[in-house]
Design an enzyme around this catalytic site. Sequence first.
Site, PDB file in Angstrom:
ATOM      1  N   HIS A 143       0.816  -1.225   0.000  1.00 52.77           N
ATOM      2  CA  HIS A 143       0.000   0.000   0.000  1.00 52.77           C
ATOM      3  C   HIS A 143       0.848   1.274   0.000  1.00 52.77           C
ATOM      4  CE1 HIS A 143      -3.982  -2.019   1.405  1.00 52.77           C
ATOM      5  NE2 HIS A 143      -3.352  -2.706   0.457  1.00 52.77           N
ATOM      6  N   GLU A 237     -13.067   1.742  -5.225  1.00 51.02           N
ATOM      7  CA  GLU A 237     -13.832   2.977  -5.399  1.00 51.02           C
ATOM      8  C   GLU A 237     -13.287   3.856  -6.507  1.00 51.02           C
ATOM      9  OE1 GLU A 237     -14.991   3.589  -0.650  1.00 51.02           O
ATOM     10  OE2 GLU A 237     -13.874   5.134  -1.741  1.00 51.02           O
ATOM     11  N   TYR A 247     -12.796  10.756   2.483  1.00 50.35           N
ATOM     12  CA  TYR A 247     -13.433   9.700   1.694  1.00 50.35           C
ATOM     13  C   TYR A 247     -13.717   8.437   2.494  1.00 50.35           C
ATOM     14  CZ  TYR A 247     -12.979  12.975  -2.014  1.00 50.35           C
ATOM     15  OH  TYR A 247     -13.138  14.123  -2.759  1.00 50.35           O
ATOM     16  N   TYR A 258     -10.051  -9.359   4.335  1.00 53.28           N
ATOM     17  CA  TYR A 258      -9.667 -10.567   3.605  1.00 53.28           C
ATOM     18  C   TYR A 258     -10.048 -11.833   4.357  1.00 53.28           C
ATOM     19  CZ  TYR A 258      -7.080  -7.373   0.623  1.00 53.28           C
ATOM     20  OH  TYR A 258      -6.740  -6.357  -0.236  1.00 53.28           O
TER      21      TYR A 258
END
Length: 367
Positions: A143, A237, A247, A258
């Site tokens: 990430h 998204e 957001y 997961y």
Amino acid sequence: MLKTSRALLFLGLLGSSLAQAMDYRIETVTGGLEHPWSLAFLPDGRMLVTERVGRLRIIEADGRLNPQPVGGVPEGFVAAQAGLMEVMLDPQFASNQQLYLSYAYGTSQANNTRLAKARLVDGQLQEVQVLFSALPAKAGAAHYGGRMAFLADNTLVLTLGDGFDLREQAQNTSNHLGKIVRLNRDGSIPQDNPLVGQTGVAEEIYSLGHRNVQGIVYDAERQRLYSHEHGPRGGDELNLIKPGNNYGWPLITYGIDYSGAQISPYTELPGLQQPLLHWTPSVAPSSLALYRGALFPQWQGDLFASTLAERSVRRIRLHNGKLAGQEVLFEELGERIRDVRCGPDGALYLLTDNVDGRLLRVVPAAE
């Protein structure tokens, strides 16, 4: 060269049953790229491609891959999702030869995303300068975000990730995890950033509440900034980004963990922005482009999102700035698509995410 393919529009906004056929041809420009990540078009017809393993490559105007990687690329942290990510040219590249690179820095126990700029001179990077390093440094190799775009005022936005294990930090305005940041081209902080002047905040923040933003594009004609991000299991998204907006991740999400566990019981809460659309199950969106070419007039002004899990490119149809349906393209390739770009020739360009990755060019079948 791959055979001619036909794509059928089969998904519509709100379940509508739009149907349309379009012919295209997919050509292989070059192969031999190791996990290519990002593509940029040089003014002289050549192209730059990053390889996640830390190399910056030049593709000649005739499609030949220069065997010698660009020298002077800053050393980064390479592991799993970490490595060299985006390459983007300065708006005045033709006169100043400056470009920008995003990459992971640090070690397995302390790493994050970094932004640097340099000058490309005779196949070498010169005057390399680190402009920004996302903080805090975190453990793991997942990430990073890493995509970039220029806004109308030539400020730069850089997408970041939440560090995977630190998702709650996406709501913490004192750090860069799970944020989109905005910088001047010299790395300084624009004084009209939404949090400038507030105590205890990271003033680079442009928006917050993101998970792992790997697509961003600015539509200069409509003056809109679009991004997409990976959800967990479900809940990828597409968002319309506005300064200071939150957001929602992980307070609201359309996905689950997961493990199957619930992340949040909420898909919406007051003050948190809803996505323009979300994909469940996940398609794993990996880059975002806006089509402004001439070869495919039917695509004019539409968004294109490459995907890893779905192994496709999603054409997101826009009409008068509003969503008007989706189309799944290029599934016949059967490959993870890492990057999608609208080229200066009006063709659509794709990078496949493989050990032996390829650069592909999409043109009308009749061309």
